[in-house]
Write a protein that holds these residues in place. Structure first.
Motif, PDB file in Angstrom:
ATOM      1  N   GLU A  97       0.840  -1.200   0.000  1.00 39.59           N
ATOM      2  CA  GLU A  97       0.000   0.000   0.000  1.00 39.59           C
ATOM      3  C   GLU A  97       0.879   1.256   0.000  1.00 39.59           C
ATOM      4  OE1 GLU A  97      -3.406   2.218   2.770  1.00 39.59           O
ATOM      5  OE2 GLU A  97      -2.614   0.247   3.355  1.00 39.59           O
ATOM      6  N   ILE A  98       1.962   1.195   0.764  1.00 39.06           N
ATOM      7  CA  ILE A  98       2.887   2.341   0.853  1.00 39.06           C
ATOM      8  C   ILE A  98       3.530   2.616  -0.502  1.00 39.06           C
ATOM      9  CG2 ILE A  98       5.114   3.076   1.832  1.00 39.06           C
ATOM     10  CD1 ILE A  98       4.221   1.553   4.418  1.00 39.06           C
ATOM     11  N   THR A  99       4.029   1.568  -1.157  1.00 40.26           N
ATOM     12  CA  THR A  99       4.676   1.783  -2.463  1.00 40.26           C
ATOM     13  C   THR A  99       3.675   2.285  -3.497  1.00 40.26           C
ATOM     14  OG1 THR A  99       4.394  -0.567  -3.067  1.00 40.26           O
ATOM     15  CG2 THR A  99       6.462   0.052  -2.003  1.00 40.26           C
ATOM     16  N   GLN A 100       2.429   1.802  -3.404  1.00 37.42           N
ATOM     17  CA  GLN A 100       1.400   2.249  -4.360  1.00 37.42           C
ATOM     18  C   GLN A 100       1.044   3.727  -4.153  1.00 37.42           C
ATOM     19  OE1 GLN A 100       0.274   0.141  -6.888  1.00 37.42           O
ATOM     20  NE2 GLN A 100      -0.396   2.131  -7.686  1.00 37.42           N
ATOM     21  N   ILE A 101       0.983   4.142  -2.898  1.00 35.85           N
ATOM     22  CA  ILE A 101       0.687   5.554  -2.603  1.00 35.85           C
ATOM     23  C   ILE A 101       1.732   6.457  -3.255  1.00 35.85           C
ATOM     24  CG2 ILE A 101       0.703   7.281  -0.745  1.00 35.85           C
ATOM     25  CD1 ILE A 101      -0.562   5.099   1.069  1.00 35.85           C
ATOM     26  N   VAL A 102       2.991   6.077  -3.128  1.00 34.63           N
ATOM     27  CA  VAL A 102       4.076   6.898  -3.682  1.00 34.63           C
ATOM     28  C   VAL A 102       4.012   6.908  -5.202  1.00 34.63           C
ATOM     29  CG1 VAL A 102       6.589   7.143  -3.859  1.00 34.63           C
ATOM     30  CG2 VAL A 102       5.537   6.541  -1.663  1.00 34.63           C
ATOM     31  N   HIS A 103       3.788   5.749  -5.804  1.00 34.63           N
ATOM     32  CA  HIS A 103       3.681   5.682  -7.266  1.00 34.63           C
ATOM     33  C   HIS A 103       2.489   6.493  -7.771  1.00 34.63           C
ATOM     34  CE1 HIS A 103       6.158   1.719  -7.326  1.00 34.63           C
ATOM     35  NE2 HIS A 103       6.922   2.767  -7.553  1.00 34.63           N
ATOM     36  N   ASP A 104       1.377   6.415  -7.064  1.00 38.55           N
ATOM     37  CA  ASP A 104       0.179   7.150  -7.485  1.00 38.55           C
ATOM     38  C   ASP A 104       0.395   8.660  -7.454  1.00 38.55           C
ATOM     39  OD1 ASP A 104      -1.164   4.784  -7.856  1.00 38.55           O
ATOM     40  OD2 ASP A 104      -2.294   4.872  -5.989  1.00 38.55           O
ATOM     41  N   ASN A 105       1.368   9.098  -6.674  1.00 39.12           N
ATOM     42  CA  ASN A 105       1.641  10.531  -6.556  1.00 39.12           C
ATOM     43  C   ASN A 105       2.923  10.947  -7.270  1.00 39.12           C
ATOM     44  OD1 ASN A 105      -0.523  11.799  -4.651  1.00 39.12           O
ATOM     45  ND2 ASN A 105      -0.007   9.828  -3.718  1.00 39.12           N
ATOM     46  N   GLY A 106       3.352  10.112  -8.211  1.00 35.86           N
ATOM     47  CA  GLY A 106       4.448  10.486  -9.108  1.00 35.86           C
ATOM     48  C   GLY A 106       5.831  10.218  -8.603  1.00 35.86           C
ATOM     49  N   GLY A 107       5.980   9.564  -7.447  1.00 33.60           N
ATOM     50  CA  GLY A 107       7.307   9.326  -6.892  1.00 33.60           C
ATOM     51  C   GLY A 107       7.833   7.936  -7.194  1.00 33.60           C
TER      52      GLY A 107
END
Length: 947
Positions: free
Chosen positions: A658-668
């Motif tokens: 979930e943490i990695t997906q949050i970052v990817h979803d926000n361009g990081g």
């Protein structure tokens, strides 16, 4: 019992012990423990796609065949790398001795006095030769040290320079090419503007804050830099000099010119070339910059009895204190290599070094004379070891390579020749024969070395060096062997007992992994030889890259970063380059959990990023809501998140995807710190978790020994989109299509010790690697359960399990006046090095036993901690004269006629029966850190104090 199985030898718990350990843990099988420990959604569904394991004998035959593919040409390429002669007494008693190579960083000074003394010798030798007031104990390579010099000079700009934004840094065009590349890497994120040019034509304008010079220059020419330095000082510009340390035996010490920093490598002092490393760099500066010096400084202090003791000085400057305010991310130093270089200095002494330097210089002078007689023109008027011949380089190269000789060819009409300690008269005459053949003339024979052309008036050394007794005493092999052994006896290493340092993974460094490091076919290869001369290395390095790529679940690997912290920086620089390639130059926010390693925020700042700290929740895991909130807040500028998995708190966080997906979803992009990879191999991996780049600590998970604080290797493994940005090298092509500039000086970093990790993976194979991870988890949970009721484990997973490490809480004992440091020092009396103290939580211990430790050793360690817990229960706060506060206890205390303590000598020295069978005596009592910082002394006492 399969005696061919390397896994059987590497993994500590015996099959007959495992059932009892599982019972203590409260599970029926190892599979059940792994199921209860690692979240289901990140478990690998198939075994690693690696070759089946080789036995030790099969591996040694295999690596010997590969070694034969490396061509042992005589090499005179130079460029900061020169063949040196490792004294056999140093090779056997240091390099090949687990008493030296398995030691940890000397954070527990009382049981590290031996290597601390060797490092103090190193600092003294460097300070003497450079003419500077202060030297550290050591850095990674010359190029890295030069970059650290630049950033130090940038950090210490005066108020006026900062006000007028002086951001220009002058780089002499005589700088080594790999150094220039690394300066470019470091300068860009910090918005330092490099100006490369001829120092003789330099304009001393107000825009400049510093400059760096090469001494002698890359061409080999010796310049008198005194006028340049005087002008720079007048303009308020600070100066760094990259100096060849052997040349300083004959040349004026840069400190005498008034420079601010001197850097270089000590590879010439008995360290194998190793296709680029590892080698110990040096960094020397003025005392006024002591709070800014990168890396570690060894200082003199006193112990509780007032006796002289050594320690790592000024520790408050390190990243775990300063974090994003740190000016350097240097963590690993090349301690084992610094020890070897210091012993080279001790063995040869100043007179021996003068003999060696004279031999090298006179060889160059005699060669010049012979070539000029053959009609060749030599460019350099003054030189130490490197000459430049103007001729048809292609013709020389053809004949030289046919004669198994390597020169350096900087231009079509130039041949550069750098001579070294190993160059004999026969070698000289073979070089002359090459040029004679091309000239169509009879060769000229050199029969003696007499010519010396150093400019005595301007650049010849006129000051003494290495006058301390230690450099003038141990010149026979017998004496040096005994001196090395005397120091070794003062240090606790893995060959005595378990070192259960959390996050540092002090596992077995198997003899079969280490043996090939002594093979000359691996040790004597220059990093810039033509690729076809290093086919053995090329095969090993390519296979190791492929193995690490498979283990991490990524697309490609770079072995170039030569420490874990440099791997962090490399990974972030690849992320930065990726964003910039997409036009996202504004993405500069890096999210970092509060529990992260101190080098994480330091690396992020070095990569030009702004750190935003995210919270941890009560269980020690990343606070997902806080991270989500900050990712959304900074989504337009989010560059990366830096996470450690399992977490620094020793927990497999179930929300990791979930943490990695949050970052990817926000361009990081997701950067994963590989410090805890020993809990992943074969069971999960960063790619499966959703990371984009991961650095690995080969000196942790993959069995390179810590060597008292280095060598380390920190390769990065990356996802497909980051492959084009893997780091390059200006001389030998490496990296991706759009490679970032160099991260270390050599194309493949510390290639020699990569053999160890290749051996580790090759001999364990896919099953052994997975089994190692499982047993690391078993050992940690066994300790956790054995300590229940005595110590509280601070964090556990959702099913109550630890990962491969766990944190015990020592804060409740403060009510009795007992600090965590008291427990650490008392453990010494029980024969153990303390676990990691006060990281990541103050007042705690982080314990990591690794898979290599047997049940018997784990039990001894647990018995020791439980016994200490019982000792704590008897302590009265108002009476601090107790066995913990007085620990560790030395042999001198125990044999003294006076005993002013309210407990017996036996309790002090032999608190449990097993201790008497294998007692380790600390050589000093508890050291006084505060005194050492108030009275900083970082070199050996002068000769007068011994008289």
């Amino acid at each position: 019992m399969n005696t061919d199985s390397f896994a059987l030898r590497h993994i500590g718990p015996r099959p007959e012990n495992i059932a009892e350990m599982l019972k203590t843990v409260g599970v029926d099988s190892l599979d059940q423990l792994i199921y209860e420990t690692i979240p289901d959604n990140i478990r690998l569904q198939k075994d690693l796609d690696l070759n089946e394991a080789l036995s030790e004998q099969e591996y040694l035959e295999h690596i010997t065949k590969l070694a034969a593919k490396n061509k042992m040409f005589k090499t005179y390429i130079g460029l900061g790398y020169h063949q040196s002669i490792t004294p056999p007494v140093v090779q056997r008693n240091v390099l090949e001795n687990p008493g030296w190579y398995t030691a940890y960083t000397p954070y527990q000074a009382e049981i590290a006095q031996g290597r601390l003394e060797a490092l103090l010798n190193f600092q003294t030798m460097v300070a003497d030769l450079t003419g500077m007031e202060l030297a550290n104990a050591s850095l990674l390579d010359e190029a890295t040290a030069a970059a650290e010099a630049m950033t130090l000079l940038f950090a210490v700009r005066d108020r006026d320079q900062k006000k007028r934004k002086a951001v220009k840094f002058f780089v002499s065009e005589e700088i080594l090419p790999q150094t220039l590349s690394l300066l470019q890497t470091r300068a860009n994120p910090l918005e330092i503007e490099l100006v490369v040019g001829n120092h003789e034509e330099f304009n001393f304008s107000e825009d400049f804050f510093g400059a760096i010079l090469q001494y002698p220059g890359t061409s080999g020419r010796i310049y008198n830099y005194a006028p340049f330095i005087a002008q720079a000082k007048e303009a308020g510009i600070k100066i760094a000099v990259a100096a060849d340390i052997l040349s300083l035996v004959k040349l004026q010490a840069p400190g005498n010119f008034g420079v601010d920093v001197v850097v270089g490598t000590t590879q010439r002092f008995g360290i194998p070339l190793g296709y680029g490393g590892p080698h110990a760099a040096y960094f020397a500066t003025k005392e006024e910059y002591k709070r800014n010096i990168p890396g570690r400084i060894i200082g003199v202090t006193k112990d509780l009895d007032g006796n002289v003791a050594l320690r790592m000085a000024l520790q408050t400057r390190e990243q775990h204190i300063k974090r994003d305010k740190a000016t350097s991310n240097i963590c690993t130093a090349q301690v084992l290599l610094a020890v070897m270089a210091s012993m080279y200095g001790v063995y040869h002494g100043p007179k021996g070094l003068q003999y060696i330097a004279n031999k090298v210089h006179r060889s160059a002078a005699e060669l010049t004379d012979a070539l000029e007689q053959l009609g060749y023109y030599q460019e350099n008027d003054y030189y130490f070891d490197t000459i430049r011949i103007k001729t048809n380089a292609a013709k020389i190269k053809e004949v030289a390579e046919a004669s198994e000789i390597n020169f350096y060819y900087p231009e079509e009409d130039t041949v550069s020749i750098s001579l070294n300690e190993a160059t004999s008269l026969t070698d000289l005459n073979n070089i002359i024969a090459v040029f004679a053949h091309v000239a169509g003339k009879a060769s000229i024979k050199v029969t003696s070395l007499e010519k010396d052309i150093i400019d005595k008036e301007n650049v010849a050394r006129d000051s003494d060096f290495m006058t301390n007794e230690v450099f003038n005493k141990y010149h026979s092999e017998t004496e040096l062997m005994r001196y090395i052994k005397k120091l070794e006896r003062k240090d606790l290493s893995l060959n005595h007992s378990m070192i259960s340092l959390g996050s540092c993974t002090m596992k077995l460094n198997a003899a079969a992994e280490m043996l090939p490091l002594s093979y000359p076919q691996w040790g004597n290869i220059h990093p810039f030889v033509p690729i076809d001369q290093a086919q053995g290395y090329q095969e090993v390095l390519k296979k190791l890259e492929d193995q690490l790529t498979e283990i991490t679940g990524f697309a490609a690997t770079s072995l170039q970063p030569n420490s874990g912290a440099q791997g962090e920086f490399a990974g972030l620089m690849a992320i930065r380059a990726y964003h910039e390639s997409r036009g996202d130059h504004h993405r500069n926010i890096c999210l970092i959990p509060s529990s992260a390693h101190g080098t994480n925020p330091a690396s992020a700042v070095m990569a030009g990023m702004k750190v935003v700290v995210t919270k941890a929740n009560e269980s020690g895991s990343i606070d997902v809501e806080d991270l989500k909130e900050k990712a959304l807040k900074h989504k337009d500028n989010l560059s990366a998140v830096m996470i450690t998995y399992p977490s620094t708190h020793g927990v497999y966080e179930s929300a990791i995807k979930e943490i990695t997906q949050i970052v990817h979803d926000n361009g990081g992009q997701v950067y994963m710190d590989g410090a805890n990879m020993n809990a992943q191999v074969g069971l999960t991996n960063p790619g499966n978790i959703g990371a984009d780049v991961c650095h690995l600590n080969l000196h942790k998970t993959f069995a390179i020994p810590h060597g008292g604080g280095g060598p380390g290797v920190g390769p990065i493994c990356v996802a497909k989109q980051l492959v084009p940005f893997l780091p390059g090298n200006p001389i030998i092509k490496t990296g991706g299509e759009n490679a970032i500039n160099a991260i270390s000086a050599a194309p493949w970093g510390s290639s020699l010790v990569c053999l160890i990790s290749y051996a580790y993976i090759t001999m364990l194979g896919p099953k052994g690697l997975k089994s190692s991870t499982e047993h690391a988890i078993l050992n940690a949970n066994y300790i956790k359960n054995r300590l229940e009721g005595h110590f509280t484990t601070l964090y556990s997973g959702e099913r109550g399990r630890a990962a491969h490490e766990m944190i015990i809480d020592c804060r409740p004992f403060k009510e009795k006046g007992i600090e965590v440091v008291d427990i650490a020092k008392r453990l010494i009396d029980y024969g153990f090095h303390s676990p990691t103290v006060s990281f990541p939580v103050a007042g705690t211990m982080m314990i990591e036993p690794t898979e290599s430790e047997s049940k018997e050793e784990l039990d001894r360690f647990c018995d020791a901690l439980i016994s200490i817990r019982e000792e704590i229960s008897t302590v009265v706060k108002e009476e601090p004269n107790n066995v913990l506060k007085n620990a560790p206890h030395t042999l001198k205390m125990l044999t003294s006629s006076d005993w002013d303590f309210p407990y017996s000598r036996e309790k002090a020295a032999y608190p449990l029966p097993y201790v008497s069978d294998n007692k380790f005596w600390p050589s000093v009592r508890r050291v006084d850190d505060a005194y050492g910082d108030r009275n900083l002394m970082c070199t050996c006492a002068p000769m007068e104090e011994y008289m």
